[in-house]
Design an enzyme around this catalytic site. Structure first.
Site, PDB file in Angstrom:
ATOM      1  N   LYS A  85       0.821  -1.276   0.048  1.00  0.00           N
ATOM      2  CA  LYS A  85       0.049  -0.002  -0.006  1.00  0.00           C
ATOM      3  C   LYS A  85       0.918   1.164   0.053  1.00  0.00           C
ATOM      4  O   LYS A  85       0.357   2.190   0.194  1.00  0.00           O
ATOM      5  CB  LYS A  85      -0.823   0.149   1.072  1.00  0.00           C
ATOM      6  N   LYS A 100      -9.473 -17.542  -8.685  1.00  0.00           N
ATOM      7  CA  LYS A 100      -9.853 -17.999  -7.476  1.00  0.00           C
ATOM      8  C   LYS A 100     -11.239 -17.123  -7.040  1.00  0.00           C
ATOM      9  O   LYS A 100     -11.194 -16.026  -6.970  1.00  0.00           O
ATOM     10  CB  LYS A 100      -8.541 -17.845  -6.626  1.00  0.00           C
ATOM     11  N   LYS A 112     -13.877 -12.176  -2.633  1.00  0.00           N
ATOM     12  CA  LYS A 112     -14.661 -11.090  -2.774  1.00  0.00           C
ATOM     13  C   LYS A 112     -14.164  -9.995  -3.428  1.00  0.00           C
ATOM     14  O   LYS A 112     -14.846  -9.161  -4.052  1.00  0.00           O
ATOM     15  CB  LYS A 112     -14.751 -10.733  -0.990  1.00  0.00           C
TER      16      LYS A 112
END
Ligand code: TRP
Length: 327
Positions: free
Chosen positions: A116, A195, A198
């Site tokens: 990040k 895969k 979410k």
């Protein structure tokens, strides 16, 4: 007796538990917890979810959905300890103590943070400190084994480092935990073949009502082989899921249907839908009972938190004493 501990993420946007979670985490976790020699501490990591989820209602919904799914699949809350992380606030206190023993470069090297760093303005201190809270989740309860996915390996190494260096300075205090990383982890394909996750929005939530569940299965991507033509089961996303869930006989039958032709993807999807509804009949109904009775979920989680606190307090006191705080 081995103490197995793991944290369950609850940061999805919509309080949904999908087939990947069930086959990859819930069922194997419950299997481990059933062994006589194991005692499982499984908790919902709602404090960690605050690093990204800021909405109270969303958090509450996520916690309940995750709890209801584990309960519906039969996690035994009498034999084991099932709780919300935030119901044991002692873990926040321990996090402060161990923060003061965690070298800055260790955290700056964490993958979860490094991913990040392009946008540092979006990184809050909680996200940076995520691994220390996670270490405390584990060290707070003298956990022996921690079942986690491969992506959590580094966090476990940090936990062990933090614990060892504290033990070295202050004498035996923390149990050094072992990660349990299942290399065979089942990869559950999502509706687009990647895969199931979410973040790809390609998941199947088996707890949806029939109509929506069917719709999400109809969304599975397939090629454009015409109905009449034979099809290759081994390159088809519908078959891949059926293959994970069906009995040997059912799988064999579908394979023959594919190879024989005059069997469309729509038929295969319908068969997958029916299989899921039948296979998870009890769990689907139990899940809905729990969701309709949130008080019951909360009560079970609170009972777990009471047990967890009994384990946590003496360990926290040991630390307080060693550091010169009042006990
Ligand atoms: N970080 C873990 C994950 O993303 C969740 C977690 C929080 C956890 N605390 C933990 C896992 C303690 C194991 C032990 O999956």
């Amino acid at each position: 007796m081995a103490r197995i501990l793991t944290g369950i993420q609850s940061s999805g946007a919509s309080g949904e538990v999908h087939l990947g979670n069930i086959l990859g985490a819930i069922q194997p976790g419950i299997e481990l917890s059933k062994k006589k020699e194991n005692e499982a501490y499984f908790f919902i990591a709602d404090l960690h979810s605050l690093t990204s989820v800021k909405d109270a209602k969303v958090r509450e919904m996520n916690v309940r959905a995750v709890a209801a799914a584990w309960l519906a699949f039969g996690f035994d809350t009498e034999k084991n300890v099932f709780y919300r992380q935030s119901d044991v606030p002692e873990v926040c206190e321990l996090t402060w103590y161990l923060n003061c023993f965690t070298p800055y470069p260790m955290l700056a090297n964490a993958h979860s943070f490094k991913d990040k760093t392009e946008n540092l303005a979006d990184v809050n201190a909680g996200l940076f400190d995520y691994p220390v809270l996670m270490a405390c989740d584990i060290l707070m309860y003298d956990a022996n084994y921690v079942p986690v996915g491969k992506d959590q390996k580094q966090h476990l190494e940090m936990t062990r480092d933090i614990a060892s260096s504290f033990n070295h300075k202050y004498g035996e205090t923390f149990v050094i935990p072992e990660p349990l990383i299942d290399e065979r982890v089942m990869v559950v394909p999502g509706t687009d073949g990647r895969k199931m996750s979410k973040s790809y929005n390609n998941y199947i939530n088996i707890f949806l009502a029939d109509k929506q569940l069917r719709k999400s299965i109809m969304r599975i991507e397939t090629d454009s082989t015409p109905m009449e033509d034979p099809k290759d089961p081994d390159s088809c996303n519908v078959f891949a899921l059926y293959n994970l869930l069906g009995s040997e006989g059912q799988i064999e039958e579908m394979r023959n249907n594919y190879l024989g032709g005059n069997y469309g993807y729509g038929h295969a999807k319908q068969a997958l839908f029916e299989l899921i509804v039948e296979k998870y009949k009890d769990q689907r109904s139990s899940y809905n009972d729990f969701i309709d009775n949130p008080d019951q979920i909360d009560q079970l989680l609170l009972m777990g938190a009471e047990k967890a606190r009994e384990t946590a307090r003496p360990i926290l006191n040991k630390v307080r004493q060693k550091l010169g705080f009042r006990v």
